[in-house]
Design an enzyme around this catalytic site. Structure first.
Site, PDB file in Angstrom:
ATOM      1  N   GLU A 118      -4.546   4.234   6.972  1.00  0.00           N
ATOM      2  CA  GLU A 118      -4.365   4.035   5.527  1.00  0.00           C
ATOM      3  C   GLU A 118      -5.018   5.216   4.797  1.00  0.00           C
ATOM      4  O   GLU A 118      -4.547   5.661   3.755  1.00  0.00           O
ATOM      5  CB  GLU A 118      -5.040   2.721   5.113  1.00  0.00           C
ATOM      6  CG  GLU A 118      -4.831   2.352   3.669  1.00  0.00           C
ATOM      7  CD  GLU A 118      -5.171   0.889   3.402  1.00  0.00           C
ATOM      8  OE1 GLU A 118      -4.621   0.001   4.102  1.00  0.00           O
ATOM      9  OE2 GLU A 118      -5.995   0.640   2.511  1.00  0.00           O
ATOM     10  N   ARG A 129       0.831  -1.222   0.000  1.00  0.00           N
ATOM     11  CA  ARG A 129       0.000   0.000   0.000  1.00  0.00           C
ATOM     12  C   ARG A 129       0.860   1.264   0.000  1.00  0.00           C
ATOM     13  O   ARG A 129       0.544   2.257   0.665  1.00  0.00           O
ATOM     14  CB  ARG A 129      -0.940   0.034   1.221  1.00  0.00           C
ATOM     15  CG  ARG A 129      -1.885  -1.115   1.342  1.00  0.00           C
ATOM     16  CD  ARG A 129      -2.931  -1.181   0.225  1.00  0.00           C
ATOM     17  NE  ARG A 129      -3.745  -2.361   0.418  1.00  0.00           N
ATOM     18  CZ  ARG A 129      -3.429  -3.570  -0.062  1.00  0.00           C
ATOM     19  NH1 ARG A 129      -2.337  -3.735  -0.803  1.00  0.00           N
ATOM     20  NH2 ARG A 129      -4.203  -4.599   0.158  1.00  0.00           N
ATOM     21  N   SER A 151     -11.208   0.529   4.497  1.00  0.00           N
ATOM     22  CA  SER A 151     -10.425   0.235   5.706  1.00  0.00           C
ATOM     23  C   SER A 151      -9.691   1.491   6.163  1.00  0.00           C
ATOM     24  O   SER A 151      -8.987   2.118   5.367  1.00  0.00           O
ATOM     25  CB  SER A 151      -9.403  -0.866   5.424  1.00  0.00           C
ATOM     26  OG  SER A 151     -10.084  -2.066   5.157  1.00  0.00           O
TER      27      SER A 151
END
Ligand SMILES: Cc1cc2nc3c(=O)[nH]c(=O)nc-3n(C[C@H](O)[C@H](O)[C@H](O)COP(=O)(O)OP(=O)(O)OC[C@H]3O[C@@H](n4cnc5c(N)ncnc54)[C@H](O)[C@@H]3O)c2cc1C
Length: 300
Positions: free
Chosen positions: A291, A161, A213
């Site tokens: 995130e 990520r 998320s």
């Protein structure tokens, strides 16, 4: 290209939160993007780049500067043997659907992930143990010096990520991906299965605003270890019943926060997610890392 002075960022994020920016510059393709960026740089105006706005939490006060949005509904893809060339402005899920129709395997994991191809490459989006960088042959970027370059992916040091694309000030305009030939029937069936799995676990962001998320999964504690789901720690810490103002934790997924009421604010989400992280810290002495990217001013 369209310029909207004072546009509300709530209208261009999947969280449906965020105050106004100085001006929103909407660019549907690389050509209009290059024109906008050249003009902004010539005027000495710094700007924030966004794509589909599906990984952002924008503050209620908004963003003081100009926002450039590179996004379009147009499925700008073409096949070149077992490779696909995709515009950064195009929707990632449409790219996954296109690959299935072309009988090419390797992008099924992207089925149902919102946002643009460019946003997915910049953040190395992924699911089910795969990510976008695993398929990249080249990444074409508009560099801070105004040049457009087709680059080897290694320049951007992709990791879980993560890529160095934002830190290098590069804007993805196009990508080339390598896939593998397969049967359309089995690919279509697998895509349907993944979409059904997502529908069962994730909120549909079109009707339940969210950025997916909120926290990154947890890095392994040893070289041999596996990354652990942040949702597991959050669930153990009992966050599923947590709310703050109009923000709440999604009942089917402890790592997803949703806008639970029309009067929900970004400050509500900010407070709730800090309390969620504090609950995990207190139980496991573990610091969760967001995130979702916060934009604008939030209290420390
Ligand atoms: C319901 C839901 C489910 C999700 N599921 C997943 C999932 O399974 N896996 C996953 O990885 N993510 C998931 N996400 C998060 C999100 O969809 C991805 O991170 C997505 O790839 C972000 O793309 P975007 O275009 O919306 O980027 P934005 O949110 O607009 O921007 C994110 C960052 O990318 C940068 N950026 C955007 N476009 C470009 C470009 N062209 N060039 C350079 N930088 C750019 C921006 O500057 C910003 O820093 C989910 C989100 C939601 C709402």
């Amino acid at each position: 290209m369209r310029v909207a002075p004072g546009a509300r960022l709530a209208d261009v994020t999947t969280f449906r939160l965020g105050g106004p920016c100085r001006a929103l510059v909407e660019c549907p393709d690389a050509r209009s993007l290059a024109g906008a960026v050249t003009a902004l740089r010539a005027a000495g105006l710094p700007f924030l780049l966004i794509g589909g706005g599906s990984n952002l939490l924008v503050s209620d006060e908004g963003f003081a500067g100009v926002v450039v949005r590179l996004a379009s509904d147009a499925p700008a893809f073409r096949c070149d043997g077992e490779e696909i060339v995709a515009a950064a402005s195009a929707p990632l899920d449409a790219l996954a659907a296109f690959s299935v129709r072309q009988a090419l395997e390797g992008l099924l994991f992207a089925s149902g992930i919102p946002g643009t191809v460019g946003g997915a490459v910049a953040g190395n989006a992924g699911a089910f143990g795969e990510d976008v960088s695993g398929r990249l042959v080249s990444v074409t970027v508009l560099d801070p010096d105004g040049q457009i370059r087709e680059e080897d992916p290694s320049r951007f040091r992709f990791a879980y990520r993560h890529s160095e694309i934002p830190a290098q000030g590069a804007i993805v305009t196009e990508v080339r991906l390598r896939l593998a030939s397969a049967g359309t029937g089995p690919l279509a069936a697998e895509r349907d299965r993944i979409l059904a799995l997502r529908a069962a676990k994730h909120p549909d962001w079109r009707s339940i605003p969210t950025a997916g998320s909120f926290f990154r999964n947890v890095e392994p504690t040893s070289a041999a270890g596996r990354r652990q789901a942040a949702g597991w720690f959050l669930e153990q810490a009992g966050v599923k019943s947590m709310t703050d103002g109009g923000a709440r934790v999604y009942e089917k997924h402890a790592n997803i926060v949703v806008k639970g009421a029309p009067d929900c604010t970004a400050a509500d989400v900010d407070r709730l997610t800090r309390r969620m992280a504090a609950a995990v810290k207190s139980l496991f002495d573990l610091t969760l890392v967001p995130e979702v990217r916060r934009i604008g001013h939030f209290p420390d």
